[in-house]
Write a protein that holds these residues in place. Sequence first.
Motif, short mmCIF file in Angstrom:
data_model
loop_
_atom_site.label_atom_id
_atom_site.label_comp_id
_atom_site.label_asym_id
_atom_site.label_seq_id
_atom_site.Cartn_x
_atom_site.Cartn_y
_atom_site.Cartn_z
N HIS A 137 32.62 -10.03 -42.30
CA HIS A 137 33.68 -11.27 -41.96
C HIS A 137 32.69 -12.00 -43.02
O HIS A 137 31.44 -12.43 -42.98
CB HIS A 137 33.72 -11.20 -40.03
CG HIS A 137 33.77 -10.49 -39.51
ND1 HIS A 137 35.02 -10.39 -39.19
CD2 HIS A 137 32.90 -9.03 -38.77
CE1 HIS A 137 35.36 -9.17 -38.28
NE2 HIS A 137 34.32 -8.22 -38.02
N CYS B 118 37.09 -16.85 -39.08
CA CYS B 118 36.50 -15.93 -39.78
C CYS B 118 37.46 -16.51 -41.67
O CYS B 118 38.37 -16.86 -41.21
CB CYS B 118 36.90 -15.13 -39.01
SG CYS B 118 36.64 -13.79 -40.23
N GLU C 85 37.00 -14.26 -43.77
CA GLU C 85 37.31 -13.44 -44.42
C GLU C 85 38.46 -12.53 -43.83
O GLU C 85 38.54 -11.85 -42.49
CB GLU C 85 36.26 -12.33 -44.49
CG GLU C 85 35.87 -11.00 -45.16
CD GLU C 85 36.08 -11.29 -46.75
OE1 GLU C 85 35.57 -11.89 -47.47
OE2 GLU C 85 37.44 -10.66 -46.99
N CYS D 90 39.74 -10.27 -41.87
CA CYS D 90 38.75 -8.50 -41.25
C CYS D 90 39.79 -7.90 -40.04
O CYS D 90 39.38 -6.64 -39.94
CB CYS D 90 37.74 -9.59 -40.90
SG CYS D 90 38.10 -10.93 -39.43
N HIS E 212 42.59 -11.53 -37.22
CA HIS E 212 41.87 -12.28 -37.79
C HIS E 212 42.08 -13.68 -37.77
O HIS E 212 41.04 -14.50 -37.35
CB HIS E 212 41.79 -11.52 -39.24
CG HIS E 212 41.53 -13.16 -40.38
ND1 HIS E 212 39.64 -13.33 -40.70
CD2 HIS E 212 41.86 -13.98 -40.80
CE1 HIS E 212 40.21 -14.31 -41.01
NE2 HIS E 212 40.81 -14.72 -41.38
N MET F 216 40.62 -15.63 -34.87
CA MET F 216 38.43 -15.01 -34.32
C MET F 216 38.14 -16.67 -35.18
O MET F 216 37.78 -16.95 -35.85
CB MET F 216 38.36 -13.89 -35.37
CG MET F 216 36.82 -13.30 -35.63
SD MET F 216 36.09 -12.39 -36.66
CE MET F 216 34.30 -12.76 -36.60
#
Length: 312
Positions: A217, A263, A265, A267, A271, A274
């Motif tokens: 992450h 986040c 990245e 993921c 995602h 997040m």
Amino acid sequence: MGKFWSFLFGITMVACVGLFVAAPFVGWWMVEPHSLHASRVDNLFYIILVVTGIFFILTEGVLVALMWAYRGTPDLKAGDIHKGELPGFIRPLANVFNTPHKIEIAWTLVPAAILLYLGMAQISTWADIKYLSRMEKQIKDGESPIVCDVSARQFEWRVRYPNSARLKEMQTIKANAGKRDWEKFSPHYDDVHVVNEVHAVKNKPVLVHLSTRDVIHSFNLPHMRVKQDALPGKMIPVWFTPISSNVDKEGKELPGKIWELPCAELCGWGHVRMVGRLYVHETMDDYQAWLAGVEKQQRNGTSPPQAVAANQ
Ligand SMILES: [Cu+2]
């Protein structure tokens, strides 16, 4: 048809440059910086933007001008030598770089020199932001950072804080113990757990111990100019010092001051949701009041279900 391509490329260039000029006025630019090191990161960003901007305009300009000068005409046949005239502004350049050999030397040496400069220019900023030894120097003697443990998982940020009693204990310990202290403050049964909330205090350094429970992450606080990947199997220290607060006495965000922790990245399928929040309290007292509130909730079993789950 001959003019079409130079128009198309010309319009694209003008639109790209125009977009950059207009972006700050319509809210498409970077969010406001609110941490101690943010302006240094921004300066590096602007240096790179200016360098790439100048070369974008230069190369696109040459491309458009040459497309215009050597555009096709209906009577042109294969094998004909084109009668186009080199545009005036390119001529001085073309006189100097008049062989392929010279051109290749130029386009190798110029980018190499620029890259070398950019590489050198960022060293001290990078070191101050990323080297743990520098963090310890930046924190004044006798002042301890706000320490928390952020552990990422699909798809949320789980945050663990020392409780009030331990926080007091930690505040009296010399700051440069930053990393070593963590051994002492590894998980305790009475730690305070919250989900998707990072709390900090204005003008006080924050030391986050970042880890992940599953995939990679990326801990991203745009307002703090902080971005760090969380890598499986590693505990990575991340620090920053907020220089303005965004919540009132009750811990509620001030209007227009929602500082997100997305986040950064990709993921997994969740995602996009997040996203945590950063709450920077005006004073240490406000922070302690918030902490005491969560502790009380946890003791009474009235903390939000997510936070209870994080305790297990
Ligand atoms: Cu993620």
